[in-house]
Design an enzyme around this catalytic site. Sequence first.
Site, PDB file in Angstrom:
ATOM      1  N   ARG A  37       0.818  -1.219   0.000  1.00 22.55           N
ATOM      2  CA  ARG A  37       0.000   0.000   0.000  1.00 22.55           C
ATOM      3  C   ARG A  37       0.853   1.271   0.000  1.00 22.55           C
ATOM      4  NH1 ARG A  37      -5.075  -1.497   4.015  1.00 22.55           N
ATOM      5  NH2 ARG A  37      -6.361  -2.392   2.365  1.00 22.55           N
ATOM      6  N   LYS A 198     -16.474 -16.670   5.595  1.00 20.92           N
ATOM      7  CA  LYS A 198     -17.923 -16.527   5.778  1.00 20.92           C
ATOM      8  C   LYS A 198     -18.678 -16.227   4.493  1.00 20.92           C
ATOM      9  CE  LYS A 198     -17.884 -14.715  10.463  1.00 20.92           C
ATOM     10  NZ  LYS A 198     -18.136 -13.458  11.181  1.00 20.92           N
ATOM     11  N   GLY A 346      -6.518  -7.693   0.455  1.00 21.10           N
ATOM     12  CA  GLY A 346      -6.596  -8.465   1.690  1.00 21.10           C
ATOM     13  C   GLY A 346      -5.738  -9.708   1.637  1.00 21.10           C
ATOM     14  N   GLY A 369     -12.018  -4.889   1.449  1.00 24.62           N
ATOM     15  CA  GLY A 369     -13.433  -4.535   1.572  1.00 24.62           C
ATOM     16  C   GLY A 369     -13.865  -3.560   0.486  1.00 24.62           C
TER      17      GLY A 369
HETATM   18  C1  3PG Z   1      -8.555  -2.057   5.092  1.00 23.69           C
HETATM   19  O1  3PG Z   1      -7.461  -2.427   5.511  1.00 23.69           O
HETATM   20  O2  3PG Z   1      -9.446  -2.847   4.732  1.00 23.69           O
HETATM   21  C2  3PG Z   1      -8.778  -0.586   4.932  1.00 23.69           C
HETATM   22  O3  3PG Z   1      -7.642   0.136   5.273  1.00 23.69           O
HETATM   23  C3  3PG Z   1      -9.977  -0.159   5.744  1.00 23.69           C
HETATM   24  O4  3PG Z   1      -9.746  -0.423   7.087  1.00 23.69           O
HETATM   25  P1  3PG Z   1     -10.983  -0.645   8.065  1.00 23.69           P
HETATM   26  O5  3PG Z   1     -11.596  -1.963   7.655  1.00 23.69           O
HETATM   27  O6  3PG Z   1     -10.419  -0.674   9.451  1.00 23.69           O
HETATM   28  O7  3PG Z   1     -11.937   0.497   7.845  1.00 23.69           O
END
Ligand code: 3PG
Length: 392
Positions: A37, A198, A346, A369
């Site tokens: 990132r 999930k 992720g 997300g």
């Molecule tokens: C992540 O790592 O998914 C983003 O930086 C968002 O973080 P958060 O899920 O804590 O809002």
Amino acid sequence: MDVPVLEDLALEQGQRVFVRVDFNVPLRDGVIEDDLRIVSALPTIEYLRDREVTVALASHLGRPKGKVDAKYSMAPVAAHLSAVLGTDVPLAAGVVGPAVEALVAGAAPGSVVMLENLRFEPGEEANDPGFATKLTMGYDAYVNDAFGACHRAHASIVGPPRVLPSAAGRLLAREVEVLGRLLQGADRPFVAVLGGAKVSDKLGVIEALLGKCDTVLVGGAMAFTFFLAQGLSVGDSLVEPDMVDECTRLLATGRVQIPTDVVVAQDITDDADTQVVVSEAMPDGWKGLDVGPATVAAYRAAIGEAATVLWNGPMGVFEVAPFAAGTIGVAEAVAGCAGFTVVGGGDSAAAIRQFGLADKVSHVSTGGGAALELIELGDLPGLDALRGAPNA
Ligand code: 3PG
Ligand code: MG
């Protein structure tokens, strides 16, 4: 999904630009474990430095819940940035306020300042308008390069574009272009590979993808809820019984494939005793922890023939060696596919980097997300905010 880009900002030497980045990186004992990132934001930072503006970078790190917590300080990130940029990146003592404004105002044109963790301030997650106003003080423009946080309607994401000329940075623009291509006019066959624990986390995305792609290949613990929907026993595997009806409905489309064999064990350890069983014969007292070799072969074949692939979520507990083969197999197949290949952020982004295959796919997303929400809903609060900016 058009958003204003860097070239849409009329920047002048000596101006100050607030840049929202997503430097929410995995840290262990203060050491950055994966800097994807950070390095992904460098093109935007370099563009701005070349225009001799002062770059103030702001990010969240972890979930400190509105309180200062040294464990979540941006200090290791500022140090890492100094190293990769080859220039000193000072860390401001906070996010807003006169001392921070003075530090940014006093910085030489072309220099970079890291602000402290946005989530040390309660106004960030609460999207407090007063805090959002403070965030913009002393700045001439706003750039959002925080793709991974664009699904959060937090102050630093949606506030500044209401008042400052604003643009998407290079990383955000690229993410939107790539994920947009999956949503509109992807070449067929389009295969989606979805894993993770999930079904409830992925339900919306599976449904959205079924409207766009040909086949969804399912792995990870969420596969066992689909097993329940087919009346199979699952031993001690992780399941979500209240999602069984949804799984039945998804299976009825005939385009969702689930594993035909499974690696099972009684515990999740490096020296666990494992067995490979067909999906109809999961033994009592054992947990499914990876997809089996026949499933890997079938998934490899489907991925190999695809013109477009989206992969999100591991096939098993890949961090533990006896349960890594399914995720490695899928990663290799995605890397070997000649089509347009996208790895959602992720865990799957971490996995493909860990296996050394990241440069063999078309795009590794920095958003977990955010990538899923963009696919599911077709837009994100951060993108919508940019479209409303005074210059847009
Ligand atoms: C992540 O790592 O998914 C983003 O930086 C968002 O973080 P958060 O899920 O804590 O809002
Ligand atoms: Mg997250």
